[in-house]
Scaffold this active site. Sequence first.
Site, short mmCIF file in Angstrom:
data_model
loop_
_atom_site.label_atom_id
_atom_site.label_comp_id
_atom_site.label_asym_id
_atom_site.label_seq_id
_atom_site.Cartn_x
_atom_site.Cartn_y
_atom_site.Cartn_z
N LYS A 111 0.33 -16.02 -3.21
CA LYS A 111 -0.36 -17.23 -2.76
C LYS A 111 0.66 -18.35 -2.51
O LYS A 111 0.55 -19.10 -1.54
CB LYS A 111 -1.38 -17.69 -3.81
CG LYS A 111 -2.67 -16.89 -3.79
CD LYS A 111 -3.86 -17.81 -4.02
CE LYS A 111 -5.20 -17.27 -3.60
NZ LYS A 111 -5.69 -16.06 -4.10
N LYS A 193 -4.51 -5.17 1.86
CA LYS A 193 -5.61 -4.77 0.99
C LYS A 193 -6.94 -5.29 1.52
O LYS A 193 -7.00 -6.42 2.03
CB LYS A 193 -5.32 -5.40 -0.38
CG LYS A 193 -6.18 -4.97 -1.50
CD LYS A 193 -5.82 -5.73 -2.76
CE LYS A 193 -6.19 -7.19 -2.65
NZ LYS A 193 -6.22 -7.93 -3.90
N LYS A 196 -11.84 -10.03 -0.29
CA LYS A 196 -12.90 -11.02 0.01
C LYS A 196 -12.34 -12.13 0.88
O LYS A 196 -13.06 -12.77 1.61
CB LYS A 196 -13.40 -11.65 -1.29
CG LYS A 196 -14.03 -10.69 -2.25
CD LYS A 196 -14.06 -11.30 -3.66
CE LYS A 196 -14.19 -10.23 -4.72
NZ LYS A 196 -13.45 -10.54 -5.94
P1 TYM Z 1 -11.29 -8.92 -8.50
O1 TYM Z 1 -12.57 -9.65 -8.58
O2 TYM Z 1 -10.28 -9.39 -7.50
O3 TYM Z 1 -11.56 -7.40 -8.22
C1 TYM Z 1 -12.48 -6.67 -9.01
C2 TYM Z 1 -12.00 -5.24 -9.14
O4 TYM Z 1 -11.93 -4.64 -7.85
C3 TYM Z 1 -10.62 -4.09 -7.64
N1 TYM Z 1 -10.27 -4.23 -6.22
C4 TYM Z 1 -9.93 -3.22 -5.44
N2 TYM Z 1 -9.80 -1.90 -5.67
C5 TYM Z 1 -9.44 -1.11 -4.64
N3 TYM Z 1 -9.19 -1.58 -3.39
C6 TYM Z 1 -9.30 -2.89 -3.10
N4 TYM Z 1 -9.06 -3.34 -1.88
C7 TYM Z 1 -9.68 -3.78 -4.15
N5 TYM Z 1 -9.89 -5.12 -4.22
C8 TYM Z 1 -10.25 -5.37 -5.49
C9 TYM Z 1 -9.71 -4.93 -8.53
O5 TYM Z 1 -8.52 -4.27 -8.82
C10 TYM Z 1 -10.58 -5.16 -9.74
O6 TYM Z 1 -10.51 -4.08 -10.63
N6 TYM Z 1 -8.80 -10.61 -12.45
C11 TYM Z 1 -9.83 -9.68 -12.04
C12 TYM Z 1 -11.14 -9.92 -12.77
C13 TYM Z 1 -10.99 -9.92 -14.22
C14 TYM Z 1 -10.81 -8.78 -15.07
C15 TYM Z 1 -10.73 -9.30 -16.40
C16 TYM Z 1 -10.70 -7.41 -14.82
C17 TYM Z 1 -11.00 -11.02 -15.03
N7 TYM Z 1 -10.84 -10.66 -16.33
C18 TYM Z 1 -10.54 -8.44 -17.49
C19 TYM Z 1 -10.52 -6.57 -15.93
C20 TYM Z 1 -10.44 -7.07 -17.23
C21 TYM Z 1 -10.07 -9.87 -10.55
O7 TYM Z 1 -9.83 -10.91 -9.99
O8 TYM Z 1 -10.61 -8.80 -9.93
#
Ligand code: TYM
Length: 330
Positions: A111, A193, A196
């Site tokens: 970022k 990737k 969103k």
């Molecule tokens: P977030 O909201 O960005 O994504 C949620 C989950 O989806 C996976 N993901 C993907 N997997 C495969 N291909 C993609 N293009 C793709 N985009 C997203 C992410 O790897 C994730 O598993 N920080 C985390 C949320 C979070 C969290 C936690 C997760 C907060 N606290 C504690 C586990 C444990 C996040 O922003 O994920």
Amino acid sequence: MKRMLSGIKPTGQLHLGNYIGALSHFVEYQDEYDVYAFIANLHCITVPQDPEELQRNLRDCVALYLACGLDPERSTIFLQTDVRAHAQLGYIMCCHTYLGELNRMTQFKDKMAKGEKNLSGGLYTYPSLMAADILLYDADYVPVGEDQKQHVELTRDLAERMNNRYGKLFTVPEPLVPKVGARIMSLSDPTKKMSKSDNSDKGCIYLLDDLKKARKKVMSAVTDNEARVHFDPELQPGISNLMQILSSLSSNRPMGDIEAEFEGRGYGDFKRAVADKVCERLDMIQTRYREIVEGDMIRKALTSGAEKASKIADAKLDEVQKAVGMEIKY
Ligand code: TYM
């Protein structure tokens, strides 16, 4: 029973990458593990949000958890802010995280590199909060996509640091990254990737996309001139990405199988097969989603989830505060 915890940050609508990389595995693991799945609404506000849109996204995220098959009878589903201990332990973890560690986190670095202005302090310290999310529950496993693995690794380091300093406080968690589909790429630019925050809507399939629209996105996915369905993410990133999607949605069908089926056939045929699979799954999820948003299931699931999660999290926070010396003994 081993415990598993994960969360999603609904800063926008949930997409196929979230489903394939993470959500579908939370569902799968319900039989084997004690699953804790939460909606990371504290993490959401690390970037500016429109309050009304955020509320809608949070509701949709819970509805989609349920629609994808998370069962509130078997798993604990909750909203992060319903369990106050997340913010509190988040602060304590932040005080035990080194600046050098935060500086190495690639999500923040990316970022910064993009030159985004006015990034928040919350975005910078977000990995410490994520560590708290996990450590509060002594989770053994954390199912995530590849982009979150680094954050879980930092969580392990922090857990070990605190355990060494204060005595055994936390279980050191392990990330569980799926072999296929850990990084679903954008359909319009398979070197990036699926996300969103994708600039073009064409690259990202949302779980609530109209089926015709989703089909069109798959049919117009960027491919190559190799004219063969072959798994080679370096040379054929677009085709390999579609193969990963097809494989994940067909119980991890081997790549060799897919290659054999489409040998000598054009990309049109192959894309139609991927589109059929994607639409079949979206249709199932959306039908269930519509039933869920009309009923009372969301409120019920979150109320019982918050109660169950709070008990565990509050006790752990208490233990940590005591160990760190933050409470007065009378
Ligand atoms: P977030 O909201 O960005 O994504 C949620 C989950 O989806 C996976 N993901 C993907 N997997 C495969 N291909 C993609 N293009 C793709 N985009 C997203 C992410 O790897 C994730 O598993 N920080 C985390 C949320 C979070 C969290 C936690 C997760 C907060 N606290 C504690 C586990 C444990 C996040 O922003 O994920």
